[in-house]
Design a protein around this motif. Structure first.
Motif, PDB file in Angstrom:
ATOM      1  N   ALA A 177     -83.509-108.961  38.688  1.00 57.43           N
ATOM      2  CA  ALA A 177     -82.303-108.420  38.540  1.00 57.43           C
ATOM      3  C   ALA A 177     -82.499-109.394  40.414  1.00 57.43           C
ATOM      4  N   ARG A 178     -83.735-109.332  40.932  1.00 65.46           N
ATOM      5  CA  ARG A 178     -83.283-109.943  42.882  1.00 65.46           C
ATOM      6  C   ARG A 178     -83.769-110.678  42.662  1.00 65.46           C
ATOM      7  N   SER A 179     -84.600-111.325  41.609  1.00 62.50           N
ATOM      8  CA  SER A 179     -85.478-112.894  41.746  1.00 62.50           C
ATOM      9  C   SER A 179     -84.145-114.288  41.082  1.00 62.50           C
ATOM     10  N   ARG A 180     -83.495-113.240  39.802  1.00 64.32           N
ATOM     11  CA  ARG A 180     -82.238-114.180  39.559  1.00 64.32           C
ATOM     12  C   ARG A 180     -80.887-114.208  39.885  1.00 64.32           C
ATOM     13  N   GLY A 181     -80.879-113.178  40.965  1.00 60.08           N
ATOM     14  CA  GLY A 181     -79.117-112.473  41.736  1.00 60.08           C
ATOM     15  C   GLY A 181     -78.103-111.701  40.620  1.00 60.08           C
ATOM     16  N   THR A 182     -78.161-110.363  41.322  1.00 59.03           N
ATOM     17  CA  THR A 182     -77.442-109.198  40.729  1.00 59.03           C
ATOM     18  C   THR A 182     -75.800-109.758  39.860  1.00 59.03           C
ATOM     19  N   LEU A 183     -75.482-111.801  39.982  1.00 60.68           N
ATOM     20  CA  LEU A 183     -74.386-111.314  39.696  1.00 60.68           C
ATOM     21  C   LEU A 183     -74.546-111.527  38.442  1.00 60.68           C
ATOM     22  N   PRO A 184     -74.763-112.630  37.059  1.00 58.41           N
ATOM     23  CA  PRO A 184     -74.706-112.655  36.342  1.00 58.41           C
ATOM     24  C   PRO A 184     -74.946-110.752  35.246  1.00 58.41           C
ATOM     25  N   LEU A 185     -76.086-109.867  36.284  1.00 50.73           N
ATOM     26  CA  LEU A 185     -75.986-107.839  35.606  1.00 50.73           C
ATOM     27  C   LEU A 185     -74.659-107.863  35.923  1.00 50.73           C
ATOM     28  N   VAL A 186     -73.866-108.027  37.133  1.00 52.73           N
ATOM     29  CA  VAL A 186     -72.254-107.034  37.774  1.00 52.73           C
ATOM     30  C   VAL A 186     -71.790-107.618  36.747  1.00 52.73           C
ATOM     31  N   ALA A 187     -71.109-109.167  36.321  1.00 52.74           N
ATOM     32  CA  ALA A 187     -70.654-109.684  35.564  1.00 52.74           C
ATOM     33  C   ALA A 187     -69.894-108.844  34.155  1.00 52.74           C
ATOM     34  N   ALA A 188     -71.960-109.101  33.732  1.00 54.11           N
ATOM     35  CA  ALA A 188     -72.272-108.371  31.733  1.00 54.11           C
ATOM     36  C   ALA A 188     -71.738-106.966  31.729  1.00 54.11           C
ATOM     37  N   CYS A 189     -71.934-106.687  33.017  1.00 54.36           N
ATOM     38  CA  CYS A 189     -71.158-105.058  33.580  1.00 54.36           C
ATOM     39  C   CYS A 189     -69.946-104.551  33.696  1.00 54.36           C
ATOM     40  N   ALA A 190     -69.068-105.827  34.118  1.00 54.05           N
ATOM     41  CA  ALA A 190     -67.550-105.981  34.485  1.00 54.05           C
ATOM     42  C   ALA A 190     -66.832-106.047  32.559  1.00 54.05           C
ATOM     43  N   GLY A 191     -67.755-107.203  32.075  1.00 57.84           N
ATOM     44  CA  GLY A 191     -67.708-107.801  31.233  1.00 57.84           C
ATOM     45  C   GLY A 191     -67.595-105.950  29.616  1.00 57.84           C
ATOM     46  N   LEU A 192     -68.714-105.772  29.692  1.00 54.20           N
ATOM     47  CA  LEU A 192     -68.552-104.332  28.999  1.00 54.20           C
ATOM     48  C   LEU A 192     -67.734-103.669  28.953  1.00 54.20           C
ATOM     49  N   ALA A 193     -67.468-103.534  30.499  1.00 53.09           N
ATOM     50  CA  ALA A 193     -66.355-102.163  30.339  1.00 53.09           C
ATOM     51  C   ALA A 193     -64.706-102.454  30.602  1.00 53.09           C
ATOM     52  N   ILE A 194     -64.218-104.150  30.159  1.00 57.90           N
ATOM     53  CA  ILE A 194     -63.448-104.910  29.767  1.00 57.90           C
ATOM     54  C   ILE A 194     -63.268-104.101  28.150  1.00 57.90           C
ATOM     55  N   GLY A 195     -64.387-104.980  27.796  1.00 57.13           N
ATOM     56  CA  GLY A 195     -64.336-104.666  26.128  1.00 57.13           C
ATOM     57  C   GLY A 195     -64.709-103.317  25.766  1.00 57.13           C
ATOM     58  N   VAL A 196     -65.067-102.190  26.046  1.00 56.61           N
ATOM     59  CA  VAL A 196     -64.584-101.457  25.889  1.00 56.61           C
ATOM     60  C   VAL A 196     -62.996 -99.991  26.390  1.00 56.61           C
ATOM     61  N   ALA A 197     -62.081-101.040  27.285  1.00 55.72           N
ATOM     62  CA  ALA A 197     -61.281-101.100  27.548  1.00 55.72           C
ATOM     63  C   ALA A 197     -60.091-101.309  26.537  1.00 55.72           C
ATOM     64  N   VAL A 198     -60.399-102.572  26.595  1.00 59.18           N
ATOM     65  CA  VAL A 198     -59.848-103.819  25.436  1.00 59.18           C
ATOM     66  C   VAL A 198     -60.138-102.392  24.083  1.00 59.18           C
ATOM     67  N   TYR A 199     -60.634-102.115  23.103  1.00 59.45           N
ATOM     68  CA  TYR A 199     -61.548-100.992  22.343  1.00 59.45           C
ATOM     69  C   TYR A 199     -60.493-100.050  22.516  1.00 59.45           C
ATOM     70  N   LEU A 200     -60.110 -98.978  23.548  1.00 56.82           N
ATOM     71  CA  LEU A 200     -60.406 -98.251  23.379  1.00 56.82           C
ATOM     72  C   LEU A 200     -58.736 -97.451  23.504  1.00 56.82           C
ATOM     73  N   ARG A 201     -57.687 -99.177  24.314  1.00 55.16           N
ATOM     74  CA  ARG A 201     -56.642 -99.471  24.454  1.00 55.16           C
ATOM     75  C   ARG A 201     -55.855-100.188  22.886  1.00 55.16           C
TER      76      ARG A 201
END
Lengths: 95, 204
Positions: free
Chosen positions: B50-74
């Motif tokens: 995470a330190r060498s590649r930057g945390t942006l992809p990880l943060v974006a993946a977590c955000a995408g996961l959260a949106i996916g969960v929200a879309v599924y549950l809604r």
């Protein structure tokens, strides 16, 4: 105080040490058992910031030394902790 | 266990292994392997990536996961009811039958919740399935029965009352969201680095 970087700096403050020596020293003076990944994560950060430097060694167990800027940083950090320790201890006594 | 520890050291980024792997392996040998150390090495390797590649992809993946969960549950849970019908008219094409259903399926929402599937068509006899989805099991069954009646013909399998509901959005929305977030985050990080490198090369 369980910040790995501060523990590593404190360990190196009394002399050069390699990874395992730091690990055992930290456990002895702070009671904190740092894992190998945590210890080397801290070593990486500190070396990149110029607070410690690796010494030449033929052995895989490479020792590290505190640099002057590392010593200065450690002193600043400990000075910042001092009033917290003092005030926290006083409040505990009076509560 | 020693083999596992050596494998875990290999999880670190290459630049890091080139510099520290030998030392870390020596430390693990001295301290002795264990499950706690194995967990700590895994965590350390992930942190270093995470330190060498930057945390942006990880943060974006977590955000995408959260949106996916929200879309599924809604997504609403819908009941599906189906009927199988045999129509003997040779001209009973799906388009013609859809026109027939226009009197029953009057709104776009009802059209979206209705499906007409051709099962077989031979010798002037067409077998088809009509399905309808609704939030209420009774409504799904009643609407399917009305559609079957509008089509006419012989009902081979009458619409049953559905007993369980399914979400209208598939659970694949969750990993899809994470992957999409990872791709967007990776692209954003690449663009940012490219812009920084252009700025660096154009500097006097």
């Amino acid at each position: 105080m369980t910040d790995p970087s501060l523990l590593v700096l404190s360990s190196l403050a009394d002399g050069d040490k390699h990874g395992y020596a730091m690990m055992t020293d930290i456990k002895a003076f702070a009671g904190v058992e740092l894992g190998p990944g945590t210890l080397y994560g801290a070593i990486t950060r500190l070396e990149q910031r110029g607070f410690i430097r690796a010494l030449a060694s033929d052995d895989r167990r490479r020792p590290y030394r505190l640099t002057p800027s590392g010593r200065e940083f450690l002193a600043e950090q400990l000075a910042a902790l001092e009033p917290i320790v003092r005030i926290g201890t006083r409040r505990l006594r009076h509560s | 266990m020693k083999w596992l520890m050596r494998r875990l050291v290999c999880l670190y980024p290459r630049w890091w292994r080139d510099r520290y792997a030998a030392e870390l392996e020596a430390l693990v040998e001295d301290a002795g392997p264990g499950w706690g150390a194995a967990f700590d090495l895994t965590k350390g390797a992930m942190t270093m990536h995470a330190r060498s590649r930057g945390t942006l992809p990880l943060v974006a993946a977590c955000a995408g996961l959260a949106i996916g969960v929200a879309v599924y549950l809604r997504a609403p849970e819908l009941y599906e009811s189906s009927a199988t019908i045999r129509v003997s008219a040779a001209s009973a094409t799906l388009d013609a039958l859809r026109d027939t259903l226009a009197g029953v399926v009057t709104t776009q929402a009802l059209r979206d919740a209705t499906a007409l599937t051709l099962i077989r068509s031979e010798g002037g006899v067409t077998t088809l399935r009509v399905s309808h989805w609704a939030r209420d099991a009774g409504e799904a069954q009643a609407m399917t029965a009305a559609l079957a009646a509008a089509i006419g013909g012989t009902v081979l399998e009458p619409p049953a009352r559905p007993t369980f509901a399914q979400r209208s959005t598939s659970a694949t929305a969750i990993p899809a969201g994470a992957v999409l977030g990872l791709v967007i985050g990776g692209a954003a990080m690449w663009l940012r680095r490219a812009a920084a490198s252009r700025r660096g090369s154009s500097a006097p």
